[in-house]
Write an enzyme that holds these catalytic residues in place. Structure first.
Site, PDB file in Angstrom:
ATOM      1  N   HIS A 413      12.145   3.368  -3.507  1.00  0.00           N
ATOM      2  CA  HIS A 413      11.141   3.676  -4.530  1.00  0.00           C
ATOM      3  C   HIS A 413      11.652   3.226  -5.889  1.00  0.00           C
ATOM      4  CE1 HIS A 413       9.690   7.210  -1.788  1.00  0.00           C
ATOM      5  NE2 HIS A 413       9.331   6.032  -1.330  1.00  0.00           N
TER       6      HIS A 413
HETATM    7  C1  LIG Z   1      11.255   0.267   3.442  1.00  0.00           C
HETATM    8  C2  LIG Z   1      10.293   0.821   2.439  1.00  0.00           C
HETATM    9  C3  LIG Z   1       9.600   1.997   2.746  1.00  0.00           C
HETATM   10  C4  LIG Z   1       8.711   2.532   1.814  1.00  0.00           C
HETATM   11  N1  LIG Z   1       7.940   3.603   2.182  1.00  0.00           N
HETATM   12  C5  LIG Z   1       6.940   4.013   1.357  1.00  0.00           C
HETATM   13  C6  LIG Z   1       6.010   5.006   1.774  1.00  0.00           C
HETATM   14  O1  LIG Z   1       6.048   5.489   2.904  1.00  0.00           O
HETATM   15  N2  LIG Z   1       5.061   5.400   0.895  1.00  0.00           N
HETATM   16  C7  LIG Z   1       4.988   4.889  -0.380  1.00  0.00           C
HETATM   17  O2  LIG Z   1       4.144   5.341  -1.149  1.00  0.00           O
HETATM   18  N3  LIG Z   1       5.827   3.928  -0.781  1.00  0.00           N
HETATM   19  C8  LIG Z   1       6.781   3.456   0.056  1.00  0.00           C
HETATM   20  N4  LIG Z   1       7.601   2.435  -0.330  1.00  0.00           N
HETATM   21  C9  LIG Z   1       7.454   1.896  -1.694  1.00  0.00           C
HETATM   22  C10 LIG Z   1       6.251   0.993  -1.831  1.00  0.00           C
HETATM   23  O3  LIG Z   1       6.233   0.030  -0.803  1.00  0.00           O
HETATM   24  C11 LIG Z   1       6.318   0.324  -3.208  1.00  0.00           C
HETATM   25  O4  LIG Z   1       6.308   1.337  -4.191  1.00  0.00           O
HETATM   26  C12 LIG Z   1       5.161  -0.631  -3.447  1.00  0.00           C
HETATM   27  O5  LIG Z   1       5.149  -1.656  -2.477  1.00  0.00           O
HETATM   28  C13 LIG Z   1       5.274  -1.249  -4.831  1.00  0.00           C
HETATM   29  O6  LIG Z   1       4.143  -2.067  -5.033  1.00  0.00           O
HETATM   30  P1  LIG Z   1       4.142  -3.201  -6.145  1.00  0.00           P
HETATM   31  O7  LIG Z   1       2.819  -3.856  -6.105  1.00  0.00           O
HETATM   32  O8  LIG Z   1       4.637  -2.642  -7.408  1.00  0.00           O
HETATM   33  O9  LIG Z   1       5.277  -4.261  -5.723  1.00  0.00           O
HETATM   34  P2  LIG Z   1       5.737  -4.918  -4.364  1.00  0.00           P
HETATM   35  O10 LIG Z   1       5.177  -4.230  -3.195  1.00  0.00           O
HETATM   36  O11 LIG Z   1       7.223  -5.034  -4.490  1.00  0.00           O
HETATM   37  O12 LIG Z   1       5.101  -6.380  -4.406  1.00  0.00           O
HETATM   38  C14 LIG Z   1       5.529  -7.361  -5.297  1.00  0.00           C
HETATM   39  C15 LIG Z   1       5.232  -8.727  -4.694  1.00  0.00           C
HETATM   40  O13 LIG Z   1       5.460  -9.717  -5.704  1.00  0.00           O
HETATM   41  C16 LIG Z   1       6.093 -10.843  -5.143  1.00  0.00           C
HETATM   42  N5  LIG Z   1       6.860 -11.513  -6.205  1.00  0.00           N
HETATM   43  C17 LIG Z   1       7.951 -11.045  -6.853  1.00  0.00           C
HETATM   44  N6  LIG Z   1       8.361 -11.936  -7.781  1.00  0.00           N
HETATM   45  C18 LIG Z   1       7.516 -12.987  -7.721  1.00  0.00           C
HETATM   46  C19 LIG Z   1       7.435 -14.223  -8.433  1.00  0.00           C
HETATM   47  N7  LIG Z   1       8.302 -14.531  -9.418  1.00  0.00           N
HETATM   48  N8  LIG Z   1       6.446 -15.099  -8.100  1.00  0.00           N
HETATM   49  C20 LIG Z   1       5.548 -14.790  -7.108  1.00  0.00           C
HETATM   50  N9  LIG Z   1       5.592 -13.621  -6.409  1.00  0.00           N
HETATM   51  C21 LIG Z   1       6.561 -12.727  -6.721  1.00  0.00           C
HETATM   52  C22 LIG Z   1       7.000 -10.237  -4.068  1.00  0.00           C
HETATM   53  O14 LIG Z   1       7.338 -11.198  -3.076  1.00  0.00           O
HETATM   54  C23 LIG Z   1       6.140  -9.092  -3.534  1.00  0.00           C
HETATM   55  O15 LIG Z   1       5.383  -9.475  -2.427  1.00  0.00           O
HETATM   56  C24 LIG Z   1       8.517   1.893   0.553  1.00  0.00           C
HETATM   57  C25 LIG Z   1       9.206   0.711   0.260  1.00  0.00           C
HETATM   58  C26 LIG Z   1      10.079   0.156   1.190  1.00  0.00           C
HETATM   59  C27 LIG Z   1      10.796  -1.126   0.860  1.00  0.00           C
END
Ligand SMILES: Cc1cc2nc3c(=O)[nH]c(=O)nc-3n(C[C@H](O)[C@H](O)[C@H](O)COP(=O)(O)OP(=O)(O)OC[C@H]3O[C@@H](n4cnc5c(N)ncnc54)[C@H](O)[C@@H]3O)c2cc1C
Length: 477
Positions: A413
């Site tokens: 997280h």
């Molecule tokens: C193993 C695991 C278990 C989890 N379990 C839970 C759960 O049960 N419940 C929950 O609420 N949360 C959980 N989480 C946390 C949750 O997945 C994250 O909080 C959420 O995915 C964050 O969303 P986001 O859109 O901020 O970023 P992310 O999901 O990190 O997405 C960002 C995306 O941007 C892309 N990216 C990054 N830099 C660039 C760039 N320069 N150019 C192009 N693309 C780029 C990445 O490849 C990625 O696909 C878990 C996370 C993990 C890893």
């Protein structure tokens, strides 16, 4: 140069929802995602194989500090939603009001958020397990009941098959939900494209430079001229990209995580379900301490016992009788994300306070009590020195010796690296995600939560991202 109306960088929960909302409102949307599009089920959930394919750097990323904290980020279409446990919490009124007041965030009451949460819950099919939960989940319920602690089954974004049991569910990730919706509404989604830099002029981003991977070692540069940019690359990559682009004010200084300390618990009965995670959590000490279960394939049990796993080889050999549990905390300390010249990965550091250390040791003690109360025969906490606990009393002695630096910490997280709010002295973006001092660039992902919420964050990230899209479309910002 490709002209686009709205350029969304990253396709995790923040980016996917943003793309769908804006495309469905008639905007011309272009999504750039660094990783590949991998269908749900192509890799076994929570396997080392999945970590290799769908995690940044195969999950081997560390926030330096004493002790270091291993962190993992999903990488690929759908981001973290493709690899995570699917545990959902709707952000409650206490949390939202507290954030609105302490961080000077406008329009963040339950009234402003609840319709967004409802729509997300419907789209993701959020619900509890209709049939039986896994034995590893029942451990938490049983331990809580024995100790008189409140526990709860946390709903998930899951569609269940014929048996309706926990193991028969399919996660409703972004590649199953918001990304197809965005595409149907006309959005273009390009995978294998890494965004390198935003080019600014005055108060605007005038160009976005990216690199498209064509084959191993072969790539081509791409240039976009966007009217609006939504940076949704996650709480580590978003601040790194902004810093590389010269946007540095309150960017990357306040990373907040929920550090987790883990333990392997061994039972007489077979309890391990390698491709699923427990759905129960202990809520007695929320929001500061949360206790739950982790993915527990044999490889992950070995990792939790490292570096002493050889001494406890029988635990991994007899993996069916063991499962991994965690205690996660909120912290007073913060982390930093710093983009470094000539390197792809930013430097991430995290400073935990003495109070954080005490809280983590305390959280570990409570978890061990829970596991013995649920009938564990042995518990192996993931600490530097190899320890086998036979009763909860063994921990009392250990607890007095344990220091923060002895704990093997990890987190999934990651939040708050570009916090929102109207106080320009500490917020990187305004109440709706727009970067202070700029007209056409917004952050809409985990980075903008003002602090770690003390619960699984994806539901909160998405609800706030959805509200920000509504504000953008209404022209309020
Ligand atoms: C193993 C695991 C278990 C989890 N379990 C839970 C759960 O049960 N419940 C929950 O609420 N949360 C959980 N989480 C946390 C949750 O997945 C994250 O909080 C959420 O995915 C964050 O969303 P986001 O859109 O901020 O970023 P992310 O999901 O990190 O997405 C960002 C995306 O941007 C892309 N990216 C990054 N830099 C660039 C760039 N320069 N150019 C192009 N693309 C780029 C990445 O490849 C990625 O696909 C878990 C996370 C993990 C890893």
């Amino acid at each position: 140069m490709i002209d686009v109306e709205v350029l969304v960088i990253g396709s995790g929960p923040g980016g996917a929802l943003t793309a769908a909302r804006l495309a469905e409102a008639g905007r011309q949307v272009f999504v750039l995602e660094e990783g590949d599009w991998i269908e749900v089920g192509e890799h076994e959930p929570f396997s080392l194989d999945q970590m290799e394919a769908q995690y940044r750097n195969a999950g081997q990323t560390v926030a330096l500090g004493r002790p270091p904290i291993i962190y993992t980020e999903g990488r690929g279409a759908g981001g973290g939603s493709e690899v995570n446990s699917g545990l959902y919490h709707r952000p409650g009124p206490e949390l939202l009001d507290d954030w609105a007041r302490r961080f000077a965030i406008r329009d963040l009451s339950e009234r402003d958020i609840v319709e967004h949460s409802r729509e997300i819950e419907k789209t993701l099919s959020v619900g509890t397990v209709p049939g039986a939960v896994t034995p590893a989940s029942s451990v938490i319920e049983r331990g809580g009941a024995a100790l008189g602690w409140a526990t709860r089954e946390v709903p998930r974004w899951m569609v269940y098959g014929e048996t309706s049991d926990a193991g028969d569910g399919e996660r409703q990730t972004m590649t199953r939900t918001y990304l197809p919706r965005a595409r149907e509404a006309g959005a273009t989604i390009m995978t294998g494209v890494h965004v390198d830099r935003l080019v600014k002029r005055g108060r605007r981003i005038v160009e976005v430079r990216a690199t498209k991977r064509l084959a191993p070692g072969i790539s081509e540069p791409l240039r976009f001229r966007p009217e609006h940019v939504f940076v949704c690359a996650g709480a580590i990559q978003t601040p790194a990209l902004l810093q590389r682009s010269g946007l540095r004010t309150n960017v990357g200084r306040t990373l907040a995580v929920h550090p987790m300390v883990k333990a392997v618990a061994r039972f007489d009965d077979a309890i391990n379900v390698p491709d699923d995670v427990p759905v129960h959590q202990v809520k007695e000490f929320a929001p500061n301490i949360s206790i739950g279960g982790s993915a527990s394939g044999p490889g992950l049990l070995g990792l939790a016992l490292a570096p002493e796993w050889a001494r406890f080889a029988e635990v991994t050999a007899d993996w069916e009788h063991s499962s991994l549990y965690y205690a996660a905390t909120r912290t007073q300390g913060h982390g930093r994300v710093q983009a470094l010249p000539f390197l792809d990965d930013p430097l991430v550091t995290y400073r935990l306070t003495r109070g954080d250390g005490k809280m983590l040791v305390h959280a570990l003690e409570r978890m061990v009590h829970l596991l013995f109360a649920a009938g564990a025969r042995r518990v192996y906490p993931s600490v530097a020195e190899a320890v086998e606990l036979r009763t909860a009393a063994d921990l009392t002695e250990l607890g007095q010796r344990l220091k923060l630096r002895d704990l093997n910490l990890m987190t999934v997280h990651l939040c708050s690296s570009v916090p929102m709010g109207e106080d320009r002295a500490r917020a990187g973006v305004d109440s709706f995600g727009r970067i202070h001092g700029f007209d056409n660039v917004r952050v809409n992902d985990a980075s903008l939560l003002p602090e770690a919420p003390g619960l699984n964050p994806q539901g909160t990230i998405m609800a706030i991202a959805s509200r920000n899209c509504a504000a953008f479309l209404a022209g309020a910002r």
